[in-house]
Scaffold this motif. Structure first.
Motif, PDB file in Angstrom:
ATOM      1  N   LEU A 161       0.808  -1.221   0.000  1.00 57.55           N
ATOM      2  CA  LEU A 161       0.000   0.000   0.000  1.00 57.55           C
ATOM      3  C   LEU A 161       0.839   1.269   0.000  1.00 57.55           C
ATOM      4  CD1 LEU A 161      -2.898  -0.926   2.459  1.00 57.55           C
ATOM      5  CD2 LEU A 161      -2.959  -0.913  -0.022  1.00 57.55           C
ATOM      6  N   PHE A 162       1.837   1.360   0.855  1.00 56.22           N
ATOM      7  CA  PHE A 162       2.636   2.579   0.942  1.00 56.22           C
ATOM      8  C   PHE A 162       3.990   2.447   0.253  1.00 56.22           C
ATOM      9  CE2 PHE A 162       3.165   0.059   4.776  1.00 56.22           C
ATOM     10  CZ  PHE A 162       4.527  -0.122   4.834  1.00 56.22           C
ATOM     11  N   ASN A 163       4.376   1.221  -0.097  1.00 53.49           N
ATOM     12  CA  ASN A 163       5.680   1.013  -0.711  1.00 53.49           C
ATOM     13  C   ASN A 163       5.667  -0.309  -1.472  1.00 53.49           C
ATOM     14  OD1 ASN A 163       8.317   1.412  -1.393  1.00 53.49           O
ATOM     15  ND2 ASN A 163       9.152   1.001   0.643  1.00 53.49           N
ATOM     16  N   THR A 164       6.473  -0.391  -2.504  1.00 54.82           N
ATOM     17  CA  THR A 164       6.662  -1.648  -3.242  1.00 54.82           C
ATOM     18  C   THR A 164       8.145  -1.990  -3.225  1.00 54.82           C
ATOM     19  OG1 THR A 164       6.930  -0.518  -5.347  1.00 54.82           O
ATOM     20  CG2 THR A 164       4.695  -1.249  -4.792  1.00 54.82           C
ATOM     21  N   PHE A 165       8.418  -3.282  -3.153  1.00 56.41           N
ATOM     22  CA  PHE A 165       9.813  -3.711  -3.178  1.00 56.41           C
ATOM     23  C   PHE A 165       9.906  -5.113  -3.768  1.00 56.41           C
ATOM     24  CE2 PHE A 165       8.052  -4.571   0.972  1.00 56.41           C
ATOM     25  CZ  PHE A 165       8.413  -5.883   1.233  1.00 56.41           C
TER      26      PHE A 165
END
Length: 126
Positions: free
Chosen positions: A33-37
């Motif tokens: 939701l707030f970050n992708t990795f």
């Protein structure tokens, strides 16, 4: 015996999960939701399995605690009821000794009820 089958099933599940994780070593993109990795799929599979095991284990520990607490309360209630029963049994035995000679024979009550029904009293009371 049930516990042994559960242990065997758990070990088989862990074996299949391990094999499945080792086969899938490619990196995947995970969106939180707030970050992708990027993370290897093997770590994602093993991590999710570990988190699931912790959740199920925590629920089992909570349920065991709740059952033990309920069991303790029920044992206390049984002992209270047994103590109350023993005290009333003692009182009843003393009370029955006082009224031994004052009761009517059971046959006279039944005869009165039969006679009252013959006289037209359908309820059988006097």
């Amino acid at each position: 015996m049930k516990m042994q089958w559960a242990l065997i099933a758990g070990l088989v599940f862990a074996l299949f999960t391990g094999i499945f994780a080792v086969i899938n070593v490619n990196s995947v993109e995970v969106n939180l939701l707030f970050n992708t990795f990027q993370i290897p799929l093997i770590l994602l599979i093993l991590g999710c399995t570990l988190i699931g095991g912790i959740i199920v284990g925590s629920y089992g520990i909570y349920r065991q605690y709740r059952l033990q607490r309920e069991n303790k309360q029920l044992k206390l209630r049984v002992s209270e009821l047994e103590n109350a029963k023993s005290s009333t049994d003692t009182f009843d035995s003393y009370a029955s000794m006082d009224t031994i000679g004052t009761t009517e024979p059971e046959g006279s009550i039944a005869n009165d009820s039969i006679e009252s029904q013959r006289k037209g009293n359908p309820t059988g009371t006097l």
